[in-house]
Design an enzyme around this catalytic site. Structure first.
Site, short mmCIF file in Angstrom:
data_model
loop_
_atom_site.label_atom_id
_atom_site.label_comp_id
_atom_site.label_asym_id
_atom_site.label_seq_id
_atom_site.Cartn_x
_atom_site.Cartn_y
_atom_site.Cartn_z
CB THR A 70 -1.03 -0.04 1.16
OG1 THR A 70 -1.93 1.04 1.03
CG2 THR A 70 -0.35 0.01 2.53
CE LYS A 74 -1.58 0.60 -3.52
NZ LYS A 74 -2.95 0.94 -3.85
CG ASP A 110 -5.36 -0.91 -6.03
OD1 ASP A 110 -5.84 -1.56 -5.08
OD2 ASP A 110 -4.32 -0.24 -5.93
N PRO A 161 -2.57 19.20 -14.89
CG PRO A 161 -3.42 21.09 -15.96
CD PRO A 161 -2.57 20.67 -14.80
CG LEU A 226 -10.76 5.45 -5.73
CD1 LEU A 226 -9.40 4.99 -6.20
CD2 LEU A 226 -11.84 4.54 -6.27
CE1 TYR A 228 -10.21 2.17 1.74
CE2 TYR A 228 -10.59 1.95 4.09
CZ TYR A 228 -9.76 1.83 2.99
OH TYR A 228 -8.49 1.38 3.16
P1 NDP Z 1 -1.63 9.47 -5.21
O1 NDP Z 1 -0.84 10.25 -4.21
O2 NDP Z 1 -0.91 8.56 -6.14
O3 NDP Z 1 -2.48 10.52 -6.12
C1 NDP Z 1 -3.12 11.59 -5.52
C2 NDP Z 1 -4.07 12.26 -6.52
O4 NDP Z 1 -4.86 13.20 -5.79
C3 NDP Z 1 -3.36 13.03 -7.62
O5 NDP Z 1 -4.13 13.00 -8.78
C4 NDP Z 1 -3.32 14.46 -7.03
O6 NDP Z 1 -3.27 15.47 -8.02
C5 NDP Z 1 -4.69 14.51 -6.36
N1 NDP Z 1 -4.76 15.50 -5.28
C6 NDP Z 1 -4.13 15.44 -4.08
N2 NDP Z 1 -4.48 16.53 -3.34
C7 NDP Z 1 -5.31 17.28 -4.11
C8 NDP Z 1 -6.01 18.51 -3.89
N3 NDP Z 1 -5.91 19.20 -2.73
N4 NDP Z 1 -6.81 18.98 -4.88
C9 NDP Z 1 -6.94 18.29 -6.03
N5 NDP Z 1 -6.31 17.13 -6.30
C10 NDP Z 1 -5.51 16.62 -5.33
O7 NDP Z 1 -2.76 8.71 -4.35
P2 NDP Z 1 -3.49 7.32 -4.71
O8 NDP Z 1 -3.93 7.35 -6.12
O9 NDP Z 1 -2.63 6.19 -4.25
O10 NDP Z 1 -4.74 7.36 -3.70
C11 NDP Z 1 -5.82 8.26 -3.90
C12 NDP Z 1 -6.95 7.94 -2.94
O11 NDP Z 1 -7.51 6.69 -3.23
C13 NDP Z 1 -6.53 7.90 -1.46
O12 NDP Z 1 -7.54 8.55 -0.70
C14 NDP Z 1 -6.49 6.42 -1.16
O13 NDP Z 1 -6.74 6.14 0.20
C15 NDP Z 1 -7.62 5.90 -2.04
N6 NDP Z 1 -7.46 4.48 -2.42
C16 NDP Z 1 -8.47 3.61 -2.08
C17 NDP Z 1 -8.38 2.29 -2.42
C18 NDP Z 1 -9.50 1.36 -2.07
O14 NDP Z 1 -9.29 0.14 -2.09
N7 NDP Z 1 -10.68 1.84 -1.78
C19 NDP Z 1 -7.22 1.74 -3.13
C20 NDP Z 1 -6.22 2.74 -3.47
C21 NDP Z 1 -6.35 4.06 -3.10
P3 NDP Z 1 -1.85 15.99 -8.61
O15 NDP Z 1 -1.46 15.01 -9.68
O16 NDP Z 1 -2.16 17.34 -9.13
O17 NDP Z 1 -0.87 16.00 -7.46
#
Ligand code: NDP
Length: 284
Positions: A70, A74, A110, A161, A226, A228
């Site tokens: 996690t 990853k 995922d 973007p 995503l 929870y």
């Molecule tokens: P990452 O850190 O890889 O990506 C974060 C994303 O969120 C990026 O697109 C980032 O944008 C965006 N972001 C962060 N802060 C902001 C903000 N203030 N405003 C707008 N955009 C924002 O995280 P993950 O993809 O690993 O995880 C994302 C979410 O998904 C988490 O909450 C995680 O807990 C959840 N998750 C749930 C799972 C499940 O099984 N239910 C499995 C995996 C994840 P930018 O590119 O501009 O930085």
């Protein structure tokens, strides 16, 4: 639930993360082993980035049978696998490691976990029109799963973007396009969609994502986050806008069920895992 005693023959599985103490996977996977009478145990391994390579090599040497990975490991874990399943290679991240003689093979459940959760809610991804918000690790896994499932249209919106554009390019298919976060407030775009998925970690930040405008036909658009465990601002606003809503626990359940099957080659006891997840969430 009866916990089996640990013996010299008990197989060991676990999850690598930093932090990992909050993870619900141990409750879910141990319930699955117990439900099927499998002599195995699943434990959390807190690991710092600088120790990841040594930990993975050491756990393989110690005979560990399989791992979940996690945040934030990853991508790094994928690079440490001896081989990658196509869906892990496509998104450059592994959340499931399967023991092979020479090392761990990496996979990523995922995206398909979210698809299974959507299907459980009677949502058919094939030919759907989808807005995916985010371009991080989970968004990449989800986007590639949607592409494989044959969605008709996929819009990827992200705060940065260039990351949305790179994700769309990696999909290499027609019907996918990048957008800015302002698309969330665009009533005309939303009116043509079937599903909007928040894959950002912005769910708890006030005002981080534009609120969805009131949608024309209440209940037609499904909004999924995503996240929870706590009601997210995104889903609260989506419900107020007239959407059906779904949080991330179904994805958590089904990504775990898919990992269980990869490790054991047996169908996962999904009902037992869902009950364990519910109990663990209620105890938080
Ligand atoms: P990452 O850190 O890889 O990506 C974060 C994303 O969120 C990026 O697109 C980032 O944008 C965006 N972001 C962060 N802060 C902001 C903000 N203030 N405003 C707008 N955009 C924002 O995280 P993950 O993809 O690993 O995880 C994302 C979410 O998904 C988490 O909450 C995680 O807990 C959840 N998750 C749930 C799972 C499940 O099984 N239910 C499995 C995996 C994840 P930018 O590119 O501009 O930085």
């Amino acid at each position: 639930m009866m916990q089996r005693p640990v013996s010299g023959r008990t197989r060991v599985y676990g999850i690598l993360g930093d932090p990992v103490a909050h993870s619900l996977s141990p409750a879910m996977q141990n319930a699955a082993f117990a439900a099927l009478g499998i002599d195995a145990i699943y434990v959390p391994f807190p690991v710092r980035a600088e120790g990841l390579a040594a930990t993975i090599a050491g756990l393989h040497a110690a005979g560990v049978a399989g791992l979940n990975v996690t945040v934030p490991h990853k991508e790094a874990a994928a690079a440490l696998c001896t081989r990658l399943a196509p869906r892990a290679r496509a998104c450059g991240a592994a959340n499931t490691l399967v023991r092979t003689p020479g090392g761990f093979a990496g996979d990523n459940t995922d995206g398909d976990g979210l698809l299974a959760a959507l299907r459980a809610q009677r949502f058919a991804p094939r030919s759907a029109r989808v807005l995916l918000v985010g371009a991080g690790g989970s968004a990449r896994s989800v986007a590639h799963a949607f592409a494989r499932a044959g969605v008709e249209e996929l819009v990827v919106a992200n705060r940065t973007p260039a990351r949305a554009a790179a994700l769309v390019r990696s999909l290499g298919r027609r019907g996918a396009r990048a957008a800015g976060l302002d698309v969330l407030a665009d009533a005309a775009t939303l009116a043509a969609l079937d599903l909007v998925v928040n894959c950002t970690s912005a769910s708890l930040a006030d005002g981080a994502l534009p609120a969805l405008p009131r949608i024309g036909r209440p209940g037609r658009l499904l909004a999924c986050d995503l996240m929870y465990g706590k009601p997210s601002r995104f889903l609260t606003q989506a419900r107020a806008a007239g959407c059906r809503v779904m949080d991330g626990r179904g994805m958590l359940l089904h990504q775990g069920a898919l990992a269980f099957t990869l490790w054991t080659r047996r169908p996962a006891p999904v009902a037992a895992m869902r009950r364990a997840l519910g109990r663990a969430l209620a105890a938080r």
